[in-house]
Design a protein around this motif. Sequence first.
Motif, short mmCIF file in Angstrom:
data_model
loop_
_atom_site.label_atom_id
_atom_site.label_comp_id
_atom_site.label_asym_id
_atom_site.label_seq_id
_atom_site.Cartn_x
_atom_site.Cartn_y
_atom_site.Cartn_z
N ASP A 1 0.85 -1.21 0.00
CA ASP A 1 0.00 0.00 0.00
C ASP A 1 0.88 1.25 0.00
O ASP A 1 1.85 1.36 0.76
CB ASP A 1 -0.89 -0.01 1.25
N ALA A 2 0.56 2.20 -0.94
CA ALA A 2 1.33 3.44 -1.03
C ALA A 2 1.08 4.28 0.23
O ALA A 2 -0.06 4.36 0.69
CB ALA A 2 0.92 4.22 -2.27
N ASP A 3 2.14 4.88 0.68
CA ASP A 3 2.00 5.66 1.92
C ASP A 3 1.57 7.09 1.58
O ASP A 3 2.07 7.69 0.64
CB ASP A 3 3.35 5.69 2.66
N HIS A 4 0.62 7.59 2.36
CA HIS A 4 0.12 8.98 2.22
C HIS A 4 -0.16 9.33 0.76
O HIS A 4 0.19 10.40 0.27
CB HIS A 4 1.17 9.97 2.80
N PHE A 5 -0.75 8.46 0.09
CA PHE A 5 -1.00 8.68 -1.34
C PHE A 5 -2.00 9.82 -1.57
O PHE A 5 -1.95 10.53 -2.58
CB PHE A 5 -1.55 7.37 -1.96
N LYS A 6 -2.83 10.01 -0.59
CA LYS A 6 -3.84 11.06 -0.69
C LYS A 6 -3.20 12.42 -0.95
O LYS A 6 -3.71 13.24 -1.70
CB LYS A 6 -4.68 11.06 0.60
N ARG A 7 -2.01 12.52 -0.34
CA ARG A 7 -1.32 13.82 -0.45
C ARG A 7 -0.95 14.12 -1.90
O ARG A 7 -1.04 15.25 -2.36
CB ARG A 7 -0.03 13.78 0.40
N ILE A 8 -0.49 13.04 -2.60
CA ILE A 8 -0.08 13.25 -4.01
C ILE A 8 -1.28 13.74 -4.82
O ILE A 8 -1.20 14.68 -5.60
CB ILE A 8 0.49 11.94 -4.60
N ASN A 9 -2.38 13.07 -4.58
CA ASN A 9 -3.61 13.48 -5.27
C ASN A 9 -3.97 14.91 -4.92
O ASN A 9 -4.28 15.72 -5.81
CB ASN A 9 -4.76 12.58 -4.85
N ASP A 10 -3.93 15.14 -3.62
CA ASP A 10 -4.37 16.46 -3.16
C ASP A 10 -3.44 17.56 -3.66
O ASP A 10 -3.87 18.64 -4.06
CB ASP A 10 -4.43 16.48 -1.62
N VAL A 11 -2.13 17.27 -3.62
CA VAL A 11 -1.16 18.32 -3.95
C VAL A 11 -0.98 18.46 -5.48
O VAL A 11 -0.98 19.55 -6.02
CB VAL A 11 0.20 18.02 -3.26
N HIS A 12 -0.91 17.31 -6.14
CA HIS A 12 -0.52 17.36 -7.58
C HIS A 12 -1.66 16.99 -8.54
O HIS A 12 -1.50 17.07 -9.75
CB HIS A 12 0.66 16.40 -7.84
N GLY A 13 -2.72 16.61 -7.98
CA GLY A 13 -3.87 16.28 -8.86
C GLY A 13 -3.99 14.77 -9.07
O GLY A 13 -3.06 14.01 -8.89
N HIS A 14 -5.17 14.41 -9.45
CA HIS A 14 -5.51 12.99 -9.61
C HIS A 14 -4.73 12.32 -10.72
O HIS A 14 -4.31 11.15 -10.62
CB HIS A 14 -7.03 12.88 -9.87
N ALA A 15 -4.46 13.12 -11.80
CA ALA A 15 -3.73 12.55 -12.94
C ALA A 15 -2.32 12.17 -12.54
O ALA A 15 -1.83 11.09 -12.91
CB ALA A 15 -3.69 13.57 -14.08
N VAL A 16 -1.71 13.00 -11.74
CA VAL A 16 -0.36 12.69 -11.26
C VAL A 16 -0.44 11.46 -10.36
O VAL A 16 0.43 10.58 -10.38
CB VAL A 16 0.24 13.91 -10.52
N GLY A 17 -1.52 11.41 -9.57
CA GLY A 17 -1.74 10.22 -8.73
C GLY A 17 -1.80 8.95 -9.57
O GLY A 17 -1.21 7.92 -9.22
N ASP A 18 -2.52 9.06 -10.72
CA ASP A 18 -2.62 7.88 -11.62
C ASP A 18 -1.24 7.47 -12.11
O ASP A 18 -0.88 6.29 -12.13
CB ASP A 18 -3.50 8.21 -12.82
N GLU A 19 -0.44 8.49 -12.51
CA GLU A 19 0.92 8.20 -13.01
C GLU A 19 1.75 7.54 -11.93
O GLU A 19 2.51 6.60 -12.20
CB GLU A 19 1.60 9.51 -13.47
N ALA A 20 1.56 8.00 -10.71
CA ALA A 20 2.31 7.44 -9.58
C ALA A 20 1.93 5.97 -9.38
O ALA A 20 2.79 5.11 -9.15
CB ALA A 20 2.01 8.24 -8.32
N LEU A 21 0.62 5.68 -9.54
CA LEU A 21 0.17 4.28 -9.38
C LEU A 21 0.76 3.41 -10.48
O LEU A 21 1.18 2.28 -10.21
CB LEU A 21 -1.36 4.22 -9.43
N LYS A 22 0.79 3.92 -11.73
CA LYS A 22 1.36 3.16 -12.84
C LYS A 22 2.86 2.92 -12.61
O LYS A 22 3.36 1.82 -12.86
CB LYS A 22 1.15 3.90 -14.16
N THR A 23 3.57 3.94 -12.09
CA THR A 23 5.00 3.81 -11.82
C THR A 23 5.24 2.76 -10.75
O THR A 23 6.14 1.92 -10.85
CB THR A 23 5.57 5.18 -11.36
#
Length: 567
Positions: free
Chosen positions: A438-460
């Motif tokens: 499980d990614a840690d504090h993933f909500k922050r990435i979404n919140d700070v950088h947007g959902h699309a960046v969150g998606d890229e992070a999940l793919k990475t």
Amino acid sequence: MQTAPSRPPRLKTQLTLVFGTLVVLASLVLTWALGDMLRGRVRSDAGRTLTFMASNAAQVLAAGLHANAVTASVLSQRESIWAGGLASPEAKRVLEVIEATAPSVNLWVGLADEDGVVRASTGNRLLGASVRERPWFQRGADGLFVGDVHPAKLLATLLPAARDGEPQRFVDYAAPLFRDGQRIGVLGVHASWGWAGDVIDTVLSGEAKAAGIEIFIFNREGEVIFAPGGQSQKLAAAGVRIPTFDNRAAGPALVKWHDGGEYLSAAVRLPAQAQVSDLGWTIVAREPAGRVFAAVKDATRQVLLIGIATALLGSLLAGYAAGRLGADLRRLSRAARDVELGVPGARIPAAVSSAELRTLSESLGSMTQRLVAARDDLEVQVRQRTLELEQANIELGRQAQTDALTALPNRRRFDALLEHALADACHEGHALSALMVDADHFKRINDVHGHAVGDEALKTLAAALRARLRDTDVVARYGGEEFAVLLPRTTGDRALLVANQLVADIGSRTYPVYGALTVSIGVASCERGAVAPAVLMQQADDALYRAKAEGRNRACPHDGTGSSASA
Ligand SMILES: Nc1nc2c(ncn2[C@@H]2O[C@H](COP(=O)(O)OP(=O)(O)OP(=O)(O)O)[C@@H](O)[C@H]2O)c(=O)[nH]1
């Protein structure tokens, strides 16, 4: 109970029967018509011949009667002959001359005086005898007399029998003799009735006799006085009379005779040249109907035979033609059935029996080829569509089991693979481990950088997990920012080691945009698959919860005995 409809007769049988019957009927009608026409013509020709023969006989007979009557008349009136009396040599010579004119006919010529005593005669027969009671003497005394046929009376014993074997019969000629205007006696001539037979024998040609043509003579009363074959007196005694003609004036007719036979008969009245010699005879010529129509019978029989032969030949030809037609039709129907059943290479053959059938077979052939081509096209299209459908189904199935964002197996697929892996482990007695990542504090990435960046992070993160693990390991997106990993043939210790390496590897990188990313991992293991899937995953989830609780960016085993590590 329903009975099966009866099978209709074959075309060949039908045509053969119809054609044969038609020709036979036509032959019968033709034979009848031809027979009728020939009968009419033959009857007319034969009737003419019979009439001709009867007329000839009648004329010769009439001429003979007249000539004898004239002779008797002329001589009786030559008084110079009788000037020396009835017994004079002069008179005697005249008698001999008369006899000599027809010695086989004029059998007796004599002179009787006024008292009926024969004074002179040929062969001196009846000399001195009285003929006073004889009709010729009585009638001849009054004038020229011709007496109808009668049997010999006084001369019967003095003359030989007639040539035909019958007793002698005579036709009498008599005339009165005068001297100085005074009647002195009667001249009498007894002509043999054999004369009539001679006349008729002359009139009938050999050909006519061979054809069975016969001539009869009947007297004024209709009694037979002459019949061929020496039958005259026998038939006369039997009372045979002239046969009944329906209408004698209408000419020759088919008449039933006394002997029961049917004859074509022609009757002619004696054409007397003077009243005295008109004895009222009827001359009848006849020919057996069987002989008259024999040629017609033969001709009609031949026509009938030809007709029957034609019918047979026609039937054979019709049967042959129908057989060819039927064979073509059978080949066409067999080919049509093969085409229907889809037999490879099946096609409509060209018919050979007739131009019409050939046109039909060619039309059917081209139509069938188009239909078969259309069916083949359709089958190719159906196969193609089916293949596409199958591929689409496979793709759909794959998509149903794949996570769209990371292209990893989704949770549904993971659950199936987990069951399979547990069964394998159980079967082979190996260890099996599961990781919950499980990614840690993933909500922050979404919140700070947007959902699309969150998606890229999940793919990475997904790619990093896949890159670090064996091909035989299973990496799946379990839900949200959570990933599940299956490590076959891997003990708990080894799994913890792998988990720690993953935590370290992911946490040590610097990512574009969001910089750092760490993960927490829960580890659960079992030996020989001796655990339920849900239990194993719950244990991994519990361990994950502990890793989160202990500060994240680390891996924790489920039983807590293993070392928990942070990157
Ligand atoms: N961009 C993106 N975000 C997702 C996706 N799935 C889940 N998330 C986000 O992941 C976040 C999970 O947040 P939390 O459950 O609070 O967990 P966390 O922020 O990672 O905190 P901890 O797990 O406690 O470390 C939420 O903001 C979700 O919206 C996804 O597919 N794409």
